[in-house]
Design an enzyme around this catalytic site. Structure first.
Site: not given
Length: 288
Positions: A137, A119, A36
């Site tokens: 996102d 996020y 991520e």
DNA sequence: CACTCGTGGGC
DNA sequence: TGCCCAAGAGT
């Protein structure tokens, strides 16, 4: 909540999902967290080889935490935004010292880790731990802007209205799958530049398509300039430090950027950010 | 909130 | 060919 969007998008995802390594069942929370952070503002194809190398080299937070931060920066390669490498290293040390070596499961704890914003905290809580969060996102925001609001692009910054909408769409069952499915639709079909509406599972109900795909009508979307900026200069300087194993004399940095004033400013910035260190003899290196 | 922070590829 | 964009975060 179930809407006209859910079933088509989930069905589409079942048929069209990419086989990405951090989505496989054997990918644990650490592998997902690393993915991520690497994926922030960075395309999947460029992340893949670096993520694979990191996972082989540092399969656990403890393994990375045992290294000096400069090693994380070195193996970041040319992914861009190298402070993310420092963030991941700091995450590894925080997880090791404060969470018993395991990535925390809750949004709030994740959110306190360096480099983990709204996020990323929602994504890790969702994808690694099965929690239900609105994962907003750029892909999700664009899909919702078009399919629901009927606009080509979302606002520059995430609004409360967007968050409320995303939360209202959270399904009672398997919110993580819904999140990744919408993201994938945005990444592969509902793209920023040339959306492939012919391949879209929700084209029939998409507010933007039904309105005739009106052009973006909001405030100016300012493009990023790069050539000649401090960012480019910092990139050049850091590349020298990455590729040299050990300290480099200042002269080796001077040759990669002509403007001395800008070069010194950029170098100071790298040091202030913890991406570089000066030795007593005036040489430079990645942080030890 | 506007701005900074890398890099490379597609159109 | 340049411009725009890519699973954002921190200040």
């Amino acid at each position: 909540m179930a809407t006209a969007l859910h079933a088509p998008i989930l069905d589409w995802y079942a048929e069209n999902a990419r086989d990405l390594p951090w989505r496989r069942p054997e990918a644990g929370p650490w592998a997902i967290l690393v993915s991520e952070i690497m994926l922030q503002q960075t395309p999947v194809v460029r992340v893949l080889p670096v993520w694979t190398e990191w996972m082989e080299r540092w399969p656990t937070p403890a393994a990375l935490a045992a290294e000096p931060p400069g090693e994380a920066v070195r193996h970041w390669g040319r992914l861009g935004y190298p402070r993310r490498a420092l963030n991941l290293h700091a995450c590894a040390r925080a997880v090791t010292s404060e969470h018993g070596g395991r990535v925390p499961q809750g949004y709030e704890e994740l959110r306190r880790l360096p480099g983990v914003g709204d996020y990323t905290a929602a994504a890790v809580a969702s994808f690694a731990f099965g929690r239900s969060h609105a994962v907003l996102d750029t892909n999700v925001r664009r899909v919702l802007a078009r399919a629901v609001r009927g606009e080509e692009y979302p606002p520059k910054a995430t609004t409360a209205a967007e968050r409320k909408l995303a939360e209202s769409l959270l399904p009672a069952l398997d919110a993580p799958r819904w999140a990744v499915a919408v993201m994938e639709l945005g990444a592969l079909v509902c793209t920023a530049r040339a959306p492939r509406c012919a391949d879209c599972p929700v084209a029939a109900s998409c507010a933007w398509r039904l309105a005739g795909r009106p052009a973006y009508d909001g405030p100016e979307r300012r493009g990023q300039t790069y050539a000649g900026t401090d960012r480019q200069c910092r990139g050049r300087l850091l590349a020298v430090l990455r590729e040299a194993h050990g300290a480099v004399p200042k002269a080796a940095l001077d040759v990669v950027w002509d403007d001395a004033v800008q070069r010194e400013r950029a170098l100071d910035g790298l040091i202030a950010d913890g991406l570089a260190q000066v030795l007593p003899d005036g040489a430079y290196r990645l942080p030890a």
